[in-house]
Design a protein around this motif. Structure first.
Motif, PDB file in Angstrom:
ATOM      1  N   ARG A  93       0.768  -1.075  -0.016  1.00  0.00           N
ATOM      2  CA  ARG A  93      -0.122   0.059  -0.082  1.00  0.00           C
ATOM      3  C   ARG A  93       0.905   1.230  -0.029  1.00  0.00           C
ATOM      4  O   ARG A  93       0.324   2.460   0.029  1.00  0.00           O
ATOM      5  CB  ARG A  93      -0.881  -0.162   0.931  1.00  0.00           C
ATOM      6  CG  ARG A  93      -2.154  -0.846   1.053  1.00  0.00           C
ATOM      7  CD  ARG A  93      -3.129  -1.256   1.989  1.00  0.00           C
ATOM      8  NE  ARG A  93      -3.585  -0.145   2.738  1.00  0.00           N
ATOM      9  CZ  ARG A  93      -4.446  -0.045   3.613  1.00  0.00           C
ATOM     10  NH1 ARG A  93      -5.030  -1.171   3.705  1.00  0.00           N
ATOM     11  NH2 ARG A  93      -4.837   0.971   4.222  1.00  0.00           N
ATOM     12  N   LYS A  94       2.241   1.173   0.026  1.00  0.00           N
ATOM     13  CA  LYS A  94       2.881   2.152  -0.297  1.00  0.00           C
ATOM     14  C   LYS A  94       2.895   2.730  -1.598  1.00  0.00           C
ATOM     15  O   LYS A  94       3.030   4.097  -1.856  1.00  0.00           O
ATOM     16  CB  LYS A  94       4.326   2.025   0.154  1.00  0.00           C
ATOM     17  CG  LYS A  94       4.809   1.745   1.855  1.00  0.00           C
ATOM     18  CD  LYS A  94       6.056   1.299   1.859  1.00  0.00           C
ATOM     19  CE  LYS A  94       6.236   1.133   3.375  1.00  0.00           C
ATOM     20  NZ  LYS A  94       7.578   0.477   3.849  1.00  0.00           N
ATOM     21  N   LYS A  95       2.618   2.095  -2.587  1.00  0.00           N
ATOM     22  CA  LYS A  95       2.699   2.222  -3.803  1.00  0.00           C
ATOM     23  C   LYS A  95       0.970   2.721  -4.468  1.00  0.00           C
ATOM     24  O   LYS A  95       0.854   3.844  -5.012  1.00  0.00           O
ATOM     25  CB  LYS A  95       3.031   1.168  -4.701  1.00  0.00           C
ATOM     26  CG  LYS A  95       4.335   0.677  -4.509  1.00  0.00           C
ATOM     27  CD  LYS A  95       4.675  -0.523  -5.539  1.00  0.00           C
ATOM     28  CE  LYS A  95       5.525  -1.483  -4.685  1.00  0.00           C
ATOM     29  NZ  LYS A  95       5.389  -2.893  -5.082  1.00  0.00           N
ATOM     30  N   ILE A  96       0.059   1.984  -3.903  1.00  0.00           N
ATOM     31  CA  ILE A  96      -1.276   2.251  -4.412  1.00  0.00           C
ATOM     32  C   ILE A  96      -2.193   1.943  -2.905  1.00  0.00           C
ATOM     33  O   ILE A  96      -1.686   1.351  -2.169  1.00  0.00           O
ATOM     34  CB  ILE A  96      -1.737   1.335  -5.391  1.00  0.00           C
ATOM     35  CG1 ILE A  96      -1.324  -0.199  -5.167  1.00  0.00           C
ATOM     36  CG2 ILE A  96      -1.363   1.658  -6.839  1.00  0.00           C
ATOM     37  CD1 ILE A  96      -1.994  -1.064  -6.294  1.00  0.00           C
ATOM     38  N   ASP A  97      -3.475   2.301  -3.070  1.00  0.00           N
ATOM     39  CA  ASP A  97      -4.164   2.080  -1.934  1.00  0.00           C
ATOM     40  C   ASP A  97      -4.926   0.589  -1.574  1.00  0.00           C
ATOM     41  O   ASP A  97      -6.137   0.474  -0.840  1.00  0.00           O
ATOM     42  CB  ASP A  97      -5.283   3.069  -1.886  1.00  0.00           C
ATOM     43  CG  ASP A  97      -6.370   3.107  -3.107  1.00  0.00           C
ATOM     44  OD1 ASP A  97      -5.885   2.296  -4.068  1.00  0.00           O
ATOM     45  OD2 ASP A  97      -7.422   3.812  -3.038  1.00  0.00           O
ATOM     46  N   LYS A  98      -4.606  -0.084  -2.473  1.00  0.00           N
ATOM     47  CA  LYS A  98      -5.038  -1.746  -2.182  1.00  0.00           C
ATOM     48  C   LYS A  98      -3.981  -2.676  -1.744  1.00  0.00           C
ATOM     49  O   LYS A  98      -2.692  -2.243  -2.069  1.00  0.00           O
ATOM     50  CB  LYS A  98      -5.673  -2.275  -3.658  1.00  0.00           C
ATOM     51  CG  LYS A  98      -6.791  -1.372  -4.075  1.00  0.00           C
ATOM     52  CD  LYS A  98      -7.933  -1.919  -3.417  1.00  0.00           C
ATOM     53  CE  LYS A  98      -9.284  -1.059  -4.209  1.00  0.00           C
ATOM     54  NZ  LYS A  98     -10.534  -1.581  -4.017  1.00  0.00           N
ATOM     55  N   PRO A  99      -4.034  -3.585  -1.418  1.00  0.00           N
ATOM     56  CA  PRO A  99      -5.351  -4.428  -0.800  1.00  0.00           C
ATOM     57  C   PRO A  99      -5.846  -3.597   0.457  1.00  0.00           C
ATOM     58  O   PRO A  99      -5.309  -2.912   1.223  1.00  0.00           O
ATOM     59  CB  PRO A  99      -4.976  -5.734  -0.668  1.00  0.00           C
ATOM     60  CG  PRO A  99      -3.409  -5.660  -0.536  1.00  0.00           C
ATOM     61  CD  PRO A  99      -2.987  -4.626  -1.073  1.00  0.00           C
ATOM     62  N   ILE A 100      -7.001  -3.746   0.843  1.00  0.00           N
ATOM     63  CA  ILE A 100      -7.748  -3.345   1.601  1.00  0.00           C
ATOM     64  C   ILE A 100      -8.005  -4.445   2.659  1.00  0.00           C
ATOM     65  O   ILE A 100      -8.767  -5.434   2.183  1.00  0.00           O
ATOM     66  CB  ILE A 100      -9.225  -2.556   1.502  1.00  0.00           C
ATOM     67  CG1 ILE A 100      -8.895  -1.231   0.436  1.00  0.00           C
ATOM     68  CG2 ILE A 100      -9.885  -2.216   2.801  1.00  0.00           C
ATOM     69  CD1 ILE A 100      -9.905  -0.678   0.054  1.00  0.00           C
TER      70      ILE A 100
END
Length: 173
Positions: free
Chosen positions: A99-106
């Motif tokens: 999640r440092k790169k994108i907001d997934k996985p949740i």
């Protein structure tokens, strides 16, 4: 999918749930093929098994499992992926690093050594859980610390004592 195929998949998922002491449920929807591949690679490096499953089949596998999943079956809505690991905090670390790169996985929820966590708010808590090996290492270092201090004191005390005796023996009377 035929009824026999579904039964086989449920049996397979139940087996995976029984083997893993740490089970994380996450939402990875919206990831493109390349990003999903990167996530799978990160999971593989961390010795975490990633599976994408149908919610109904996972719910049935949870029912037939020996473990008590509490309210986890109620969060099986939307896309669900299972992250399975022998180490309690490994999937949480993978999720947090990814999640440092994108907001997934949740993080939807987790089952870690009989404890149940529901919601993405618990991600930091789960990252900080120490594995069995880490706890054993901490205990061993705590037990070794006093022994090292005693040995160090004896070594330094011994050289001081021998120095004093040598000085006294050389002293003219």
């Amino acid at each position: 999918m035929t009824r026999e195929e579904k039964a086989k998949v449920i049996e397979d998922i139940t087996g995976h749930l029984a083997e893993a002491p740490s089970i994380y449920l996450a939402d990875i929807s919206g990831l493109n093929a390349g990003t999903t591949s990167d996530l799978r690679r990160a999971c593989f490096k961390a010795d975490v098994k990633l599976m994408v499953v149908k919610n109904t089949l996972l719910a049935k596998a949870m029912e037939s499992s020996d473990k008590e999943f509490g309210e986890l079956p109620s969060i099986l809505k939307g896309n669900t992926s299972i992250l399975l690991s022998q180490t309690g905090n490994a999937p949480a670390k993978v999720i947090k690093n990814f999640r440092k790169k994108i907001d997934k996985p949740i993080l939807k929820g987790a089952f870690v050594d009989e404890a149940i966590y529901v919601g993405d708010d618990y991600l930091d808590t789960l990252v900080n859980i120490k594995s069995k090996e880490e706890v054993i290492g901490d205990i061993v270092s705590l037990l070794q610390s006093p022994a090292k201090n005693v040995i160090s004191a004896l070594k330094s005390g011994g050289s001081k004592l021998s120095g004093i005796l040598e000085t006294l023996s050389e002293k003219p009377e």
